[in-house]
Design a protein around this motif. Structure first.
Motif, PDB file in Angstrom:
ATOM      1  N   LEU A   1       2.205 -12.141  -4.368  1.00  0.00           N
ATOM      2  CA  LEU A   1       3.203 -11.089  -4.489  1.00  0.00           C
ATOM      3  C   LEU A   1       3.438 -10.420  -3.140  1.00  0.00           C
ATOM      4  CD1 LEU A   1       4.985  -9.750  -6.590  1.00  0.00           C
ATOM      5  CD2 LEU A   1       3.169  -8.114  -7.006  1.00  0.00           C
ATOM      6  N   SER A   2       2.369 -10.219  -2.372  1.00  0.00           N
ATOM      7  CA  SER A   2       2.549  -9.595  -1.059  1.00  0.00           C
ATOM      8  C   SER A   2       3.292 -10.526  -0.108  1.00  0.00           C
ATOM      9  CB  SER A   2       1.200  -9.183  -0.469  1.00  0.00           C
ATOM     10  OG  SER A   2       0.424 -10.327  -0.207  1.00  0.00           O
ATOM     11  N   LYS A   3       3.051 -11.841  -0.218  1.00  0.00           N
ATOM     12  CA  LYS A   3       3.810 -12.794   0.611  1.00  0.00           C
ATOM     13  C   LYS A   3       5.273 -12.812   0.189  1.00  0.00           C
ATOM     14  CE  LYS A   3       0.066 -15.985   1.629  1.00  0.00           C
ATOM     15  NZ  LYS A   3      -0.471 -17.336   1.381  1.00  0.00           N
ATOM     16  N   LEU A   4       5.514 -12.746  -1.115  1.00  0.00           N
ATOM     17  CA  LEU A   4       6.879 -12.764  -1.632  1.00  0.00           C
ATOM     18  C   LEU A   4       7.635 -11.515  -1.216  1.00  0.00           C
ATOM     19  CD1 LEU A   4       8.756 -14.425  -3.426  1.00  0.00           C
ATOM     20  CD2 LEU A   4       7.937 -13.109  -5.365  1.00  0.00           C
ATOM     21  N   ARG A   5       6.975 -10.384  -1.178  1.00  0.00           N
ATOM     22  CA  ARG A   5       7.628  -9.129  -0.794  1.00  0.00           C
ATOM     23  C   ARG A   5       8.068  -9.149   0.665  1.00  0.00           C
ATOM     24  NH1 ARG A   5       3.855  -4.468  -3.576  1.00  0.00           N
ATOM     25  NH2 ARG A   5       4.656  -4.708  -5.690  1.00  0.00           N
ATOM     26  N   GLN A   6       7.433  -9.958   1.475  1.00  0.00           N
ATOM     27  CA  GLN A   6       7.758  -9.994   2.900  1.00  0.00           C
ATOM     28  C   GLN A   6       8.957 -10.893   3.203  1.00  0.00           C
ATOM     29  OE1 GLN A   6       4.135 -11.127   4.806  1.00  0.00           O
ATOM     30  NE2 GLN A   6       3.092  -9.225   4.313  1.00  0.00           N
ATOM     31  N   THR A   7       9.415 -11.660   2.233  1.00  0.00           N
ATOM     32  CA  THR A   7      10.572 -12.529   2.483  1.00  0.00           C
ATOM     33  C   THR A   7      11.835 -11.691   2.563  1.00  0.00           C
ATOM     34  OG1 THR A   7      10.862 -12.918   0.124  1.00  0.00           O
ATOM     35  CG2 THR A   7       9.523 -14.509   1.340  1.00  0.00           C
ATOM     36  N   PRO A   8      12.790 -12.124   3.416  1.00  0.00           N
ATOM     37  CA  PRO A   8      14.047 -11.360   3.523  1.00  0.00           C
ATOM     38  C   PRO A   8      14.854 -11.461   2.230  1.00  0.00           C
ATOM     39  CG  PRO A   8      13.971 -13.166   5.138  1.00  0.00           C
ATOM     40  CD  PRO A   8      12.720 -13.211   4.362  1.00  0.00           C
TER      41      PRO A   8
ATOM     42  N   THR B   1       7.171  -4.500 -11.213  1.00  0.00           N
ATOM     43  CA  THR B   1       7.266  -3.087 -11.582  1.00  0.00           C
ATOM     44  C   THR B   1       6.502  -2.174 -10.636  1.00  0.00           C
ATOM     45  OG1 THR B   1       5.378  -3.360 -13.057  1.00  0.00           O
ATOM     46  CG2 THR B   1       7.562  -3.641 -14.016  1.00  0.00           C
ATOM     47  N   SER B   2       5.609  -2.715  -9.833  1.00  0.00           N
ATOM     48  CA  SER B   2       4.841  -1.855  -8.930  1.00  0.00           C
ATOM     49  C   SER B   2       5.575  -1.582  -7.611  1.00  0.00           C
ATOM     50  CB  SER B   2       3.483  -2.501  -8.632  1.00  0.00           C
ATOM     51  OG  SER B   2       3.669  -3.730  -7.956  1.00  0.00           O
ATOM     52  N   HIS B   3       6.701  -2.241  -7.407  1.00  0.00           N
ATOM     53  CA  HIS B   3       7.456  -2.044  -6.166  1.00  0.00           C
ATOM     54  C   HIS B   3       8.285  -0.773  -6.282  1.00  0.00           C
ATOM     55  CE1 HIS B   3      10.305  -2.996  -2.877  1.00  0.00           C
ATOM     56  NE2 HIS B   3       9.273  -3.714  -2.420  1.00  0.00           N
ATOM     57  N   GLU B   4       8.459  -0.052  -5.142  1.00  0.00           N
ATOM     58  CA  GLU B   4       9.168   1.226  -5.186  1.00  0.00           C
ATOM     59  C   GLU B   4      10.663   1.053  -5.438  1.00  0.00           C
ATOM     60  OE1 GLU B   4       8.799  -0.145  -0.978  1.00  0.00           O
ATOM     61  OE2 GLU B   4       7.328   0.294  -2.479  1.00  0.00           O
ATOM     62  N   MET B   5      11.234  -0.118  -5.171  1.00  0.00           N
ATOM     63  CA  MET B   5      12.671  -0.331  -5.371  1.00  0.00           C
ATOM     64  C   MET B   5      13.006  -0.907  -6.745  1.00  0.00           C
ATOM     65  SD  MET B   5      13.701  -1.744  -1.575  1.00  0.00           S
ATOM     66  CE  MET B   5      15.197  -2.427  -2.171  1.00  0.00           C
ATOM     67  N   TYR B   6      12.011  -1.050  -7.614  1.00  0.00           N
ATOM     68  CA  TYR B   6      12.241  -1.615  -8.961  1.00  0.00           C
ATOM     69  C   TYR B   6      13.003  -0.617  -9.806  1.00  0.00           C
ATOM     70  CZ  TYR B   6      11.331  -3.526 -13.575  1.00  0.00           C
ATOM     71  OH  TYR B   6      11.464  -4.031 -14.844  1.00  0.00           O
ATOM     72  N   LYS B   7      14.069  -1.098 -10.485  1.00  0.00           N
ATOM     73  CA  LYS B   7      14.862  -0.245 -11.364  1.00  0.00           C
ATOM     74  C   LYS B   7      14.816  -0.825 -12.770  1.00  0.00           C
ATOM     75  CE  LYS B   7      18.081   0.947  -7.723  1.00  0.00           C
ATOM     76  NZ  LYS B   7      19.453   0.773  -7.250  1.00  0.00           N
TER      77      LYS B   7
ATOM     78  N   TYR C   1      14.289  -9.788  -0.586  1.00  0.00           N
ATOM     79  CA  TYR C   1      13.441  -9.692  -1.785  1.00  0.00           C
ATOM     80  C   TYR C   1      13.988  -8.625  -2.721  1.00  0.00           C
ATOM     81  CZ  TYR C   1       9.465  -8.501  -4.716  1.00  0.00           C
ATOM     82  OH  TYR C   1       8.655  -8.249  -5.791  1.00  0.00           O
ATOM     83  N   ASP C   2      14.147  -8.994  -3.997  1.00  0.00           N
ATOM     84  CA  ASP C   2      14.621  -8.058  -5.006  1.00  0.00           C
ATOM     85  C   ASP C   2      13.550  -7.945  -6.089  1.00  0.00           C
ATOM     86  OD1 ASP C   2      16.058  -6.397  -6.638  1.00  0.00           O
ATOM     87  OD2 ASP C   2      17.478  -7.933  -7.300  1.00  0.00           O
ATOM     88  N   PRO C   3      12.904  -6.792  -6.241  1.00  0.00           N
ATOM     89  CA  PRO C   3      11.831  -6.650  -7.226  1.00  0.00           C
ATOM     90  C   PRO C   3      12.313  -6.808  -8.659  1.00  0.00           C
ATOM     91  CG  PRO C   3      12.320  -4.531  -6.231  1.00  0.00           C
ATOM     92  CD  PRO C   3      13.099  -5.551  -5.483  1.00  0.00           C
ATOM     93  N   ASN C   4      13.603  -6.568  -8.931  1.00  0.00           N
ATOM     94  CA  ASN C   4      14.111  -6.725 -10.294  1.00  0.00           C
ATOM     95  C   ASN C   4      14.140  -8.192 -10.717  1.00  0.00           C
ATOM     96  OD1 ASN C   4      14.539  -3.983 -10.751  1.00  0.00           O
ATOM     97  ND2 ASN C   4      16.444  -4.040  -9.591  1.00  0.00           N
ATOM     98  N   LEU C   5      14.388  -9.110  -9.765  1.00  0.00           N
ATOM     99  CA  LEU C   5      14.424 -10.535 -10.092  1.00  0.00           C
ATOM    100  C   LEU C   5      13.036 -11.064 -10.461  1.00  0.00           C
ATOM    101  CD1 LEU C   5      16.848 -11.869  -7.345  1.00  0.00           C
ATOM    102  CD2 LEU C   5      17.333 -11.457  -9.746  1.00  0.00           C
ATOM    103  N   TYR C   6      12.003 -10.481  -9.858  1.00  0.00           N
ATOM    104  CA  TYR C   6      10.640 -10.959 -10.092  1.00  0.00           C
ATOM    105  C   TYR C   6       9.871 -10.066 -11.061  1.00  0.00           C
ATOM    106  CZ  TYR C   6      11.644 -13.995  -6.188  1.00  0.00           C
ATOM    107  OH  TYR C   6      12.194 -14.938  -5.380  1.00  0.00           O
ATOM    108  N   ASN C   7      10.547  -9.067 -11.624  1.00  0.00           N
ATOM    109  CA  ASN C   7       9.931  -8.143 -12.567  1.00  0.00           C
ATOM    110  C   ASN C   7       8.689  -7.491 -11.955  1.00  0.00           C
ATOM    111  OD1 ASN C   7       9.970  -6.776 -14.939  1.00  0.00           O
ATOM    112  ND2 ASN C   7       8.882  -8.345 -16.107  1.00  0.00           N
TER     113      ASN C   7
END
Length: 125
Positions: A100-107, A117-123, A109-115
């Motif tokens: 998850l931390s590697k995935l978050r570093q990719t350009p 919920t712990s990311h601050e940009m998740y809606k 990255y949308d937390p809603n697509l990966y569900n």
């Protein structure tokens, strides 16, 4: 000094095993005689008894092999449980967190697509 000699446990055990061996040899001679009486040559009867002994020894070794293998696997499993090698919950959590931390570093990255919920940009819609 004692008036009656006492035999030790080892001596009694040896005497018992000796009596059992003599009984086995006596039964083997009777079986050999029985086979000779029923028309099998003496050499053939002796060979047949040896073949039976070797088959029994082979079966015992076969069973002992599988029991030893079972014991080795049981000891290995007990060692793995004792040392926590089978504790996969914490390892799985670390692997998921690392991915998850590697995935978050990719350009892009949308937390809603990966569900995520712990990311601050998740809606939550």
């Amino acid at each position: 000094m004692k008036s009656s000699a006492q035999t030790s446990f080892a001596e009694r055990l040896g005497q018992m095993l000796g009596r059992m061996w003599r009984g086995y040899v006596r039964q083997e001679r009777k079986a050999n005689g029985w086979l000779v009486e029923h028309g099998i040559p003496a050499v053939g009867a002796t060979a047949l008894l040896w073949i039976i002994k070797l088959v029994v020894l082979g079966v015992l070794l076969y069973v002992a092999f599988w029991l030893a293998l079972l014991l080795v696997f049981a000891v290995a499993a007990a060692w793995a449980v004792q040392h926590g090698a089978l504790d996969s919950d914490s390892e799985d959590a670390l692997i998921v967190q690392d991915e998850l931390s590697k995935l978050r570093q990719t350009p892009g990255y949308d937390p809603n697509l990966y569900n995520d919920t712990s990311h601050e940009m998740y809606k939550d819609d």
